[in-house]
Motif scaffolding. Structure first.
Motif, PDB file in Angstrom:
ATOM      1  N   LYS A 151       1.081  -1.029   0.180  1.00  0.00           N
ATOM      2  CA  LYS A 151       0.051  -0.143  -0.009  1.00  0.00           C
ATOM      3  C   LYS A 151       0.918   1.338   0.083  1.00  0.00           C
ATOM      4  O   LYS A 151       1.858   1.085   0.651  1.00  0.00           O
ATOM      5  CB  LYS A 151      -0.956  -0.087   1.297  1.00  0.00           C
ATOM      6  N   ASN A 152       0.621   2.429  -0.907  1.00  0.00           N
ATOM      7  CA  ASN A 152       1.184   3.689  -0.695  1.00  0.00           C
ATOM      8  C   ASN A 152       0.507   4.475  -1.270  1.00  0.00           C
ATOM      9  O   ASN A 152      -0.589   4.332  -1.833  1.00  0.00           O
ATOM     10  CB  ASN A 152       2.387   3.272  -1.702  1.00  0.00           C
ATOM     11  N   MET A 294       5.250   9.453   4.184  1.00  0.00           N
ATOM     12  CA  MET A 294       4.186   9.183   4.937  1.00  0.00           C
ATOM     13  C   MET A 294       4.128   7.569   4.980  1.00  0.00           C
ATOM     14  O   MET A 294       3.750   7.032   6.043  1.00  0.00           O
ATOM     15  CB  MET A 294       3.046   9.693   4.541  1.00  0.00           C
ATOM     16  N   ASP A 295       4.320   6.824   3.843  1.00  0.00           N
ATOM     17  CA  ASP A 295       4.251   5.209   3.827  1.00  0.00           C
ATOM     18  C   ASP A 295       5.451   4.606   4.651  1.00  0.00           C
ATOM     19  O   ASP A 295       5.249   3.868   5.260  1.00  0.00           O
ATOM     20  CB  ASP A 295       4.413   4.820   2.336  1.00  0.00           C
ATOM     21  N   GLN A 297       7.014   6.172   7.020  1.00  0.00           N
ATOM     22  CA  GLN A 297       6.889   6.598   8.478  1.00  0.00           C
ATOM     23  C   GLN A 297       5.936   5.373   9.111  1.00  0.00           C
ATOM     24  O   GLN A 297       6.076   5.051   9.993  1.00  0.00           O
ATOM     25  CB  GLN A 297       6.309   7.849   8.572  1.00  0.00           C
ATOM     26  N   GLU A 298       4.962   5.116   8.274  1.00  0.00           N
ATOM     27  CA  GLU A 298       3.822   4.210   8.979  1.00  0.00           C
ATOM     28  C   GLU A 298       4.567   2.701   8.989  1.00  0.00           C
ATOM     29  O   GLU A 298       4.439   2.036  10.020  1.00  0.00           O
ATOM     30  CB  GLU A 298       2.715   3.919   7.853  1.00  0.00           C
ATOM     31  N   ILE A 299       5.418   2.547   8.098  1.00  0.00           N
ATOM     32  CA  ILE A 299       6.108   1.248   8.072  1.00  0.00           C
ATOM     33  C   ILE A 299       7.167   1.033   9.272  1.00  0.00           C
ATOM     34  O   ILE A 299       7.261   0.024   9.965  1.00  0.00           O
ATOM     35  CB  ILE A 299       6.795   0.945   6.767  1.00  0.00           C
ATOM     36  N   LEU A 301       7.453   3.230  11.966  1.00  0.00           N
ATOM     37  CA  LEU A 301       6.633   3.127  13.622  1.00  0.00           C
ATOM     38  C   LEU A 301       6.011   1.696  13.966  1.00  0.00           C
ATOM     39  O   LEU A 301       5.880   1.290  14.959  1.00  0.00           O
ATOM     40  CB  LEU A 301       5.708   4.031  13.382  1.00  0.00           C
ATOM     41  N   ASP A 302       5.460   1.172  12.776  1.00  0.00           N
ATOM     42  CA  ASP A 302       4.949  -0.307  13.048  1.00  0.00           C
ATOM     43  C   ASP A 302       6.070  -1.040  13.509  1.00  0.00           C
ATOM     44  O   ASP A 302       5.690  -2.038  14.357  1.00  0.00           O
ATOM     45  CB  ASP A 302       4.097  -0.638  11.730  1.00  0.00           C
ATOM     46  N   GLU A 305       7.127  -0.721  16.936  1.00  0.00           N
ATOM     47  CA  GLU A 305       5.980  -1.191  17.904  1.00  0.00           C
ATOM     48  C   GLU A 305       6.281  -2.681  18.040  1.00  0.00           C
ATOM     49  O   GLU A 305       6.177  -3.385  19.195  1.00  0.00           O
ATOM     50  CB  GLU A 305       4.704  -0.960  17.538  1.00  0.00           C
ATOM     51  N   SER A 317       8.679   4.305  20.010  1.00  0.00           N
ATOM     52  CA  SER A 317       8.350   5.003  19.096  1.00  0.00           C
ATOM     53  C   SER A 317       7.650   6.483  19.234  1.00  0.00           C
ATOM     54  O   SER A 317       7.781   7.400  18.383  1.00  0.00           O
ATOM     55  CB  SER A 317       6.982   4.223  18.415  1.00  0.00           C
ATOM     56  N   VAL A 321       8.610   9.777  17.086  1.00  0.00           N
ATOM     57  CA  VAL A 321       7.481  10.894  16.434  1.00  0.00           C
ATOM     58  C   VAL A 321       8.008  12.150  16.980  1.00  0.00           C
ATOM     59  O   VAL A 321       7.895  13.155  16.029  1.00  0.00           O
ATOM     60  CB  VAL A 321       6.124  10.436  17.124  1.00  0.00           C
TER      61      VAL A 321
END
Length: 489
Positions: A151-152, A294-295, A297-299, A301-302, A305, A317, A321
């Protein structure tokens, strides 16, 4: 044979039937038995042949049953191994060539079909270049999807960049081959949700895509004139910043009213090389990079976690941020370029990922992870080197070189001048205490006073934001030490 008895001769003869009719009946009966026996033999032979035939039929049926069972098992395994994912935002591109109606002879057909094959191969290369998933290529038809399997947010832009390059390639190719320009490529694009099913192993994967988005992309392609690109209003809203578009018309769509369509004329001059509208320039690459961040960063941070070890009360995390946010804030305050801002934010995002590997020397391991991932997100090698240098600049004590490293160091230690400095620093104390790196809380507070007193913010933006409050934090920590001494006395 004879014998004498009392002067008379008696003849002893073998008994014979009085009538030959009985012999005839007996022979007839024997003949019938022989005939019956022969008939039984023949019937037995026929039955054996029938049995062999039936055995062969049974073997064929068994073989067919095994094959059907094997095929069913393969299908069931394929269904079990099939991964189905719903994607909220994906861009479907349908394209096909028009021109067969202009072919007039067999020799011309063979030559032009060869040209078509060459153009199709090049189009496949363009699809791969923009990280778009090819779904099928059949003859003169191509279908591909952006935004799967990963996803992007940039998939509408990437798909449209590929479409523009496809169009210009086809025109240039025909001009170079002097093929009378009979081939016209028409392209329809729609962005929306799809359901994608993946089959196959790690080496070879095949995707099937379904949903209204696929159907609408097909309809848009069918309405598209040759040598043009038509996009839906969904796609237009996501790409209008970068592409020159003109209103084309509308089509009715069941349950949603009219779907507005736009014809794409090319990349906007400010985002294209030499303003020609064909090839994206550096300015566009940077803007796309900001979207891809943004993509990324999501990867990251996940991953933090899921993979950070227990007991990282400070280097987690949330801290990442905070540093990314402050890096952007200070970077904007220092008026650095868009590319520089992207590099600083990326370094901030990765600067503590090394804790996944080891606590000590984590900065180095952070650069290892960055090098593994950033090329996939289209960062150039020089950009990756700058990012790794920014990460290493966060080693204590900070000794930054240049404005970008100064921004990075100030963002990493921004908490020293914030109102929540003491509770934040206490999380770092807990983290070090758990690893036997510090003694009592008083010892920690004395160390804090020493460190903060010797610390300075490097950028004017950070000094204006945090320096005054940092001095207040020193006084608060001293007050805590006094209270501790009084309580102990």
């Amino acid at each position: 044979m004879q014998r004498s008895t009392g002067g008379s001769i008696i003849y002893n003869c073998i008994y014979m039937p009085k009538s030959s009719g009985k012999i005839t009946l007996l022979l007839k009966h024997i003949a019938e038995l022989v005939a019956q026996n022969q008939a039984l033999r023949e019937e037995n032979d026929n039955l054996l042949k029938e049995n062999e035939k039936f055995s062969q039929e049974i073997d064929r049926y068994r073989k067919a049953l095994r094959e059907k069972h094997s095929e069913l098992e393969k299908r069931q395994n394929a269904e079990r191994n099939k991964t189905t994912v719903r994607y909220k935002t994906a861009s479907v591109l349908f394209a096909d060539f028009q021109g067969f109606e202009y072919i007039t002879s067999q020799s011309e057909t063979d030559c032009l079909v060869d040209y078509l094959d060459e153009m199709t191969m090049k189009i496949q290369e363009i699809i791969s270049k923009y990280n778009i998933q090819n779904i099928k290529t059949f003859g003169d038809t191509v279908m591909c999807v952006g935004g799967i399997p990963k996803k992007n947010l940039t998939n509408p832009v990437q798909v449209l960049l590929a479409a523009v390059e496809m169009q210009y390639f086809v025109m240039d190719f025909q001009h170079a081959m002097r093929s009378n320009k009979i081939w016209k490529l028409r392209i329809g694009i729609h962005t929306g949700s799809v359901t994608a099913s993946m089959e196959g192993g790690r080496k070879r994967q095949h995707y099937e895509v379904q949903g209204e988005t696929v159907n609408l992309a097909t309809r848009i392609r069918n309405l598209c004139p040759g040598d043009q690109i038509l996009i839906s209003d969904n796609t237009f809203e996501l790409v209008k910043e970068f592409f020159t578009c003109e209103y084309f018309g509308k089509i009715p769509v069941k349950y949603r009213g009219n779907l507005q369509l736009y014809a794409v004329r090319g990349i906007k001059p400010s985002f294209s090389l030499k303003g020609r509208g064909i090839i994206p320039n550096r300015n566009m690459s940077i803007r796309i990079g900001m979207m891809q961040f943004m993509d990324l960063q999501e990867i990251i941070l996940d991953r933090l976690e899921r993979e950070l070890p227990q007991g990282l009360y400070y280097h987690n995390s949330k801290h990442t941020v905070d540093v990314v946010t402050q890096a952007e804030l200070i970077g904007l305050g220092e008026n650095i370029t868009d590319e520089e801002l992207l590099l600083v934010k990326t370094a901030a995002l990765f600067h503590d990922t090394g804790h996944i590997i080891a606590y000590d020397n984590h900065e180095h391991y952070s650069t290892v992870i960055a090098r593994e991932m950033l090329e996939e997100f289209n960062y150039t090698q020089p950009q990756i080197e700058v990012i790794c240098e920014l990460i290493m600049a966060t080693q204590l004590p900070p000794r930054p070189s240049g404005i970008l490293q100064e921004i990075m160091c100030d963002a990493d230690l921004d908490y020293l001048g914030r109102s929540d400095m003491i509770p934040v620093s206490n999380t770092l104390f807990m983290e070090l205490k758990e690893r036997n790196r510090i003694g009592s809380l008083d010892e920690w507070n004395r160390l804090q006073i020493k460190f903060i007193s010797g610390h300075q913010y490097f950028t004017a933006t950070a000094r204006n934001l945090r320096e005054v409050n940092k001095q207040k934090q020193i006084e608060r920590i001293r007050d805590l030490l006094v209270e501790s001494t009084v309580a102990a006395g």
